[in-house]
Write a protein that holds these residues in place. Sequence first.
Motif, mmCIF file in Angstrom:
data_model
loop_
_atom_site.group_PDB
_atom_site.id
_atom_site.type_symbol
_atom_site.label_atom_id
_atom_site.label_comp_id
_atom_site.label_asym_id
_atom_site.label_seq_id
_atom_site.Cartn_x
_atom_site.Cartn_y
_atom_site.Cartn_z
ATOM 1 N N SER A 1 70.497 -8.709 20.301
ATOM 2 C CA SER A 1 69.770 -8.677 21.571
ATOM 3 C C SER A 1 68.636 -7.665 21.534
ATOM 4 O O SER A 1 67.548 -7.911 22.087
ATOM 5 C CB SER A 1 70.730 -8.355 22.720
ATOM 6 O OG SER A 1 71.307 -7.072 22.569
ATOM 7 N N VAL A 2 68.851 -6.531 20.860
ATOM 8 C CA VAL A 2 67.781 -5.533 20.716
ATOM 9 C C VAL A 2 66.655 -6.091 19.843
ATOM 10 O O VAL A 2 65.464 -5.893 20.136
ATOM 11 C CB VAL A 2 68.343 -4.225 20.130
ATOM 12 C CG1 VAL A 2 67.206 -3.285 19.711
ATOM 13 C CG2 VAL A 2 69.251 -3.535 21.140
ATOM 14 N N VAL A 3 67.022 -6.806 18.778
ATOM 15 C CA VAL A 3 66.003 -7.431 17.919
ATOM 16 C C VAL A 3 65.185 -8.448 18.714
ATOM 17 O O VAL A 3 63.948 -8.476 18.634
ATOM 18 C CB VAL A 3 66.670 -8.092 16.700
ATOM 19 C CG1 VAL A 3 65.653 -8.947 15.927
ATOM 20 C CG2 VAL A 3 67.266 -7.040 15.782
ATOM 21 N N ILE A 4 65.868 -9.283 19.491
ATOM 22 C CA ILE A 4 65.166 -10.280 20.302
ATOM 23 C C ILE A 4 64.275 -9.602 21.341
ATOM 24 O O ILE A 4 63.114 -9.979 21.540
ATOM 25 C CB ILE A 4 66.175 -11.215 20.995
ATOM 26 C CG1 ILE A 4 66.929 -12.049 19.954
ATOM 27 C CG2 ILE A 4 65.465 -12.136 21.993
ATOM 28 C CD1 ILE A 4 68.089 -12.834 20.535
ATOM 29 N N GLY A 5 64.815 -8.575 22.005
ATOM 30 C CA GLY A 5 64.039 -7.862 23.008
ATOM 31 C C GLY A 5 62.785 -7.237 22.437
ATOM 32 O O GLY A 5 61.693 -7.340 23.022
ATOM 33 N N THR A 6 62.916 -6.601 21.278
ATOM 34 C CA THR A 6 61.751 -5.980 20.639
ATOM 35 C C THR A 6 60.738 -7.029 20.207
ATOM 36 O O THR A 6 59.525 -6.856 20.386
ATOM 37 C CB THR A 6 62.195 -5.147 19.421
ATOM 38 O OG1 THR A 6 63.190 -4.197 19.827
ATOM 39 C CG2 THR A 6 61.020 -4.397 18.817
ATOM 40 N N ALA A 7 61.213 -8.136 19.657
ATOM 41 C CA ALA A 7 60.314 -9.197 19.185
ATOM 42 C C ALA A 7 59.513 -9.808 20.329
ATOM 43 O O ALA A 7 58.290 -9.994 20.226
ATOM 44 C CB ALA A 7 61.115 -10.278 18.456
ATOM 45 N N VAL A 8 60.183 -10.098 21.447
ATOM 46 C CA VAL A 8 59.467 -10.760 22.544
ATOM 47 C C VAL A 8 58.522 -9.802 23.263
ATOM 48 O O VAL A 8 57.450 -10.222 23.737
ATOM 49 C CB VAL A 8 60.449 -11.413 23.546
ATOM 50 C CG1 VAL A 8 61.263 -12.494 22.867
ATOM 51 C CG2 VAL A 8 61.349 -10.386 24.219
ATOM 52 N N THR A 9 58.874 -8.519 23.355
ATOM 53 C CA THR A 9 57.960 -7.573 24.001
ATOM 54 C C THR A 9 56.709 -7.367 23.155
ATOM 55 O O THR A 9 55.597 -7.312 23.690
ATOM 56 C CB THR A 9 58.637 -6.225 24.260
ATOM 57 O OG1 THR A 9 59.278 -5.753 23.060
ATOM 58 C CG2 THR A 9 59.672 -6.319 25.364
ATOM 59 N N LEU A 10 56.879 -7.269 21.841
ATOM 60 C CA LEU A 10 55.708 -7.134 20.973
ATOM 61 C C LEU A 10 54.852 -8.395 21.003
ATOM 62 O O LEU A 10 53.623 -8.333 21.150
ATOM 63 C CB LEU A 10 56.153 -6.830 19.542
ATOM 64 C CG LEU A 10 56.646 -5.412 19.268
ATOM 65 C CD1 LEU A 10 57.180 -5.298 17.849
ATOM 66 C CD2 LEU A 10 55.533 -4.400 19.492
ATOM 67 N N ALA A 11 55.495 -9.556 20.880
ATOM 68 C CA ALA A 11 54.748 -10.823 20.891
ATOM 69 C C ALA A 11 54.055 -11.033 22.235
ATOM 70 O O ALA A 11 52.894 -11.477 22.292
ATOM 71 C CB ALA A 11 55.689 -11.986 20.590
ATOM 72 N N GLY A 12 54.741 -10.708 23.322
ATOM 73 C CA GLY A 12 54.145 -10.872 24.637
ATOM 74 C C GLY A 12 52.980 -9.928 24.875
ATOM 75 O O GLY A 12 51.978 -10.315 25.499
ATOM 76 N N THR A 13 53.085 -8.705 24.365
ATOM 77 C CA THR A 13 51.996 -7.736 24.520
ATOM 78 C C THR A 13 50.757 -8.181 23.749
ATOM 79 O O THR A 13 49.633 -8.126 24.263
ATOM 80 C CB THR A 13 52.444 -6.348 24.035
ATOM 81 O OG1 THR A 13 53.604 -5.945 24.776
ATOM 82 C CG2 THR A 13 51.356 -5.315 24.230
ATOM 83 N N VAL A 14 50.946 -8.637 22.520
ATOM 84 C CA VAL A 14 49.816 -9.103 21.709
ATOM 85 C C VAL A 14 49.200 -10.367 22.329
ATOM 86 O O VAL A 14 47.969 -10.506 22.407
ATOM 87 C CB VAL A 14 50.264 -9.367 20.254
ATOM 88 C CG1 VAL A 14 49.137 -9.989 19.444
ATOM 89 C CG2 VAL A 14 50.724 -8.067 19.603
ATOM 90 N N THR A 15 50.050 -11.286 22.778
ATOM 91 C CA THR A 15 49.541 -12.503 23.421
ATOM 92 C C THR A 15 48.743 -12.170 24.676
ATOM 93 O O THR A 15 47.694 -12.773 24.941
ATOM 94 C CB THR A 15 50.712 -13.431 23.784
ATOM 95 O OG1 THR A 15 51.443 -13.761 22.612
ATOM 96 C CG2 THR A 15 50.206 -14.717 24.432
ATOM 97 N N SER A 16 49.221 -11.205 25.434
ATOM 98 C CA SER A 16 48.518 -10.807 26.643
ATOM 99 C C SER A 16 47.135 -10.251 26.325
ATOM 100 O O SER A 16 46.181 -10.474 27.083
ATOM 101 C CB SER A 16 49.349 -9.756 27.398
ATOM 102 O OG SER A 16 48.670 -9.305 28.546
#
Length: 297
Positions: A222-237
């Motif tokens: 869950s920590v891996v998923i959380g980190t991955a989506v926050t990084l991907a979402g920040t870059v996409t934004s």
Amino acid sequence: MEFLEPAFMQRALIAAVLVGITAPAIGIYLVQRRQALMGDGIGHIAMTGVGLGFLLSTSPVWMATAVAIAGAVVMELIRWFGHTRGDIALAMLFYGGMAGGVLLINISDTGSNANLTSYLFGSLSTVSSSDVWAIGLLAAFVVLVTVGLRRQLFAVSQDEEFARVTGLPVRLLNLLIAVTAAVTVTVAMRVVGLLLVSALMVVPVAAAQQVSKSFRLTFVLSVVIGTAVTLAGTVTSYYQDVPPGATIVLLAIAAFVALTALAAPLARRRARGRTARTEACTLEVPAGRTAADDVHV
């Protein structure tokens, strides 16, 4: 790697990593306790802290932390002693917190609707250096609690009565979970926003549970998923000029859907493996004999 050049993106990415780690780390205990919406309630209360920060010309992050912690303590007291009227008291606390925050921001000299939106839904460009330091210190506290006391917190989250019988300070640990959740809300509000932070606490954990059967693996995944989506979402934004909080939450939901689709074939494969092992371990009894004939006294 153009997105790494602006200073505000460097700060936003650091904050995103810290949020991706801390939100699922405390969220796993909230999910176990069936308090998945607790973060949402604390987010409403923290809004009053943000408004006070603008009104008093102090750090909104630290003021929101103080108010959110106070609100989390009150929530736990209501849970202990509220009985049948507890849900009404919680509703007034949540709605009052949001209304108070909106009012305080609008009557302050430095607040505006733009400030309100950035705290409700997150904003990359408004993450300052002081915010990063505050988020880092608060994230360190969350990690220390969720990892250092994982056995005790897991026991309380699974079965309070059993934990009490074993001698654990149940009420103190429950209060610690609530306070840690409050701190996590203020850690995440600059990136995800107060209205969406609860999703980042819950969805990565729910996604990890689709393919994991142990608490430890669920925690890590869950920590891996959380980190991955926050990084991907920040870059996409940054590239698409879309709200970071909404993007991060939608990516987390997409991860949940993908892992849910993967879980069914994995479950069938595990079932076939168990069946094969069972058949391999079964001793064939010769014709005309029974299993009792092989027992020697």
